[in-house]
Design a protein around this motif. Structure first.
Motif, PDB file in Angstrom:
ATOM      1  N   GLU A  81       0.883  -1.187  -0.030  1.00 15.98           N
ATOM      2  CA  GLU A  81       0.030   0.043   0.041  1.00 15.98           C
ATOM      3  C   GLU A  81       0.866   1.147   0.056  1.00 15.98           C
TER       4      GLU A  81
ATOM      5  N   LYS B  63       2.475   4.882  -3.552  1.00 17.30           N
ATOM      6  CA  LYS B  63       2.268   6.282  -3.154  1.00 17.30           C
ATOM      7  C   LYS B  63       3.719   6.907  -3.017  1.00 17.30           C
ATOM      8  N   TYR B  64       4.638   6.393  -2.508  1.00 16.08           N
ATOM      9  CA  TYR B  64       6.247   6.892  -2.192  1.00 16.08           C
ATOM     10  C   TYR B  64       6.693   7.159  -3.695  1.00 16.08           C
TER      11      TYR B  64
ATOM     12  N   MET C 149       5.299   8.035  -6.155  1.00 12.98           N
ATOM     13  CA  MET C 149       4.988   9.354  -6.837  1.00 12.98           C
ATOM     14  C   MET C 149       5.309  10.629  -6.181  1.00 12.98           C
ATOM     15  N   SER C 150       6.450  10.707  -5.373  1.00 17.04           N
ATOM     16  CA  SER C 150       6.765  11.928  -4.812  1.00 17.04           C
ATOM     17  C   SER C 150       7.649  12.685  -5.885  1.00 17.04           C
TER      18      SER C 150
END
Length: 318
Positions: A129, A133-134, A136-137
């Protein structure tokens, strides 16, 4: 009761037969199991292997190791170590012993591990999960990214030992097959859409030799792609995990520290170690009632030698 000196001396004492007293006791135990005295043993005593296997069915794994060691020693004592029967018993002994080693990864947790214990599947779920998201930094910090990949190496695939990664070099465009490179190092390289790993230096290398694996986990592949293009864009060959200078390799101590730091950050546990991760992995793995084929694959990936054995009880054969 004593046994012939030549029987004791037939080959050097090994790890699980470290004293003459031990050899005597295990031989006596086999006498009782067979209901036959040593003086009446012969090559023919062990010829019906199916019958011998039945007698071993209710033995513990340790007792099987001891009994098979006695048979192996006896056949060599009788100079029958060049026979197919000897090879069969020797194979059984190796397989049970490796099964024993594999099971030890599921050993009882220490007090510290009990306090920090977390299901392997829960750890993996968290990273699955978090990582998209990471990635996309807009920018990345070297230490944090490096340490996240280190943790991911042990959670998104079968966890190896620390030494496997300490000597791991990335080769951008291999001029030859990685298996032909200097065998004092381990290697990783992009192979199509995946990454190929070649381990030359690891704890059980003398027993297993060179190992080759393909990284298939897409999240780990995505992490590696971004890490290498962001921090090592112009490097053709380098250690995968380095210090800030991006040249000097990380020691096994630094690798362990990275796991602990990331473990505390992601899982909110006081002390996530590689041992805990490996124990948790094998605990969850054996709960799935894995087939012999699956056990063999995972054992090899983890750095164990393992093949299917007649002595594995209640194994799913599929």
């Amino acid at each position: 009761m004593s046994f012939p000196k030549e029987y004791y001396d037939v080959y050097s004492l090994v790890t699980n037969e470290n004293t003459a007293k031990h050899i005597k006791l295990t031989t006596i135990n086999l006498e009782k199991l067979l209901n036959k005295k040593f003086t009446r043993w012969s090559y023919a005593t062990f010829l019906n292997k199916e019958e011998i296997d039945k007698k071993f069915e209710n033995l513990t794994m340790t007792a099987k190791i001891h009994s098979l060691s006695v048979i192996k020693r006896f056949l060599k004592y009788k100079r029958r170590d060049n026979t197919e029967l000897y090879r069969l018993y020797n194979t059984d002994l190796n397989e049970v012993y490796e099964r024993h080693n594999l099971k030890r990864e599921e050993q009882k947790k220490t007090t510290k591990e009990t306090e920090s214990w977390m299901s392997y599947q829960d750890m993996k779920k968290h990273l699955v999960e978090f990582i998209p998201k990471y990635l996309m930094s807009p920018e990345f910090q070297f230490y944090r990214f490096r340490d996240l990949i280190i943790l991911s190496f042990y959670i998104l695939q079968t966890p190896v030992r620390l030494g496997n990664l300490a000597e791991l070099k990335f080769v951008r465009n291999p001029e030859q097959e990685l298996r032909h490179y200097d065998k004092t190092f381990n290697y990783i390289s992009k192979d199509g859409n995946k990454y190929k790993l070649v381990y030359n230096q690891y704890k059980t290398q003398k027993r297993l030799g060179q190992l080759e694996f393909i990284i298939k986990n897409q999240l780990l592949i995505n992490l590696l792609d971004k890490y290498l293009s962001y921090f090592f864009k112009n490097n053709s060959e380098h250690y995968l995990f380095t210090k800030k200078d991006q040249v000097s390799k990380l020691s096994t101590v630094s690798l362990e520290q990275a796991i602990r730091k990331q473990g505390k950050k992601h899982f909110d546990k006081p002390d996530i170690t590689l041992n805990l991760i490996r124990h948790s992995f094998f605990t969850d793995f054996f709960k799935t009632n894995p087939s012999i084929k699956e056990q063999r694959r995972v054992a090899l990936e983890a750095g164990h030698k393992y093949t299917a054995s007649m002595s594995i009880q209640y194994a799913r054969l599929d």
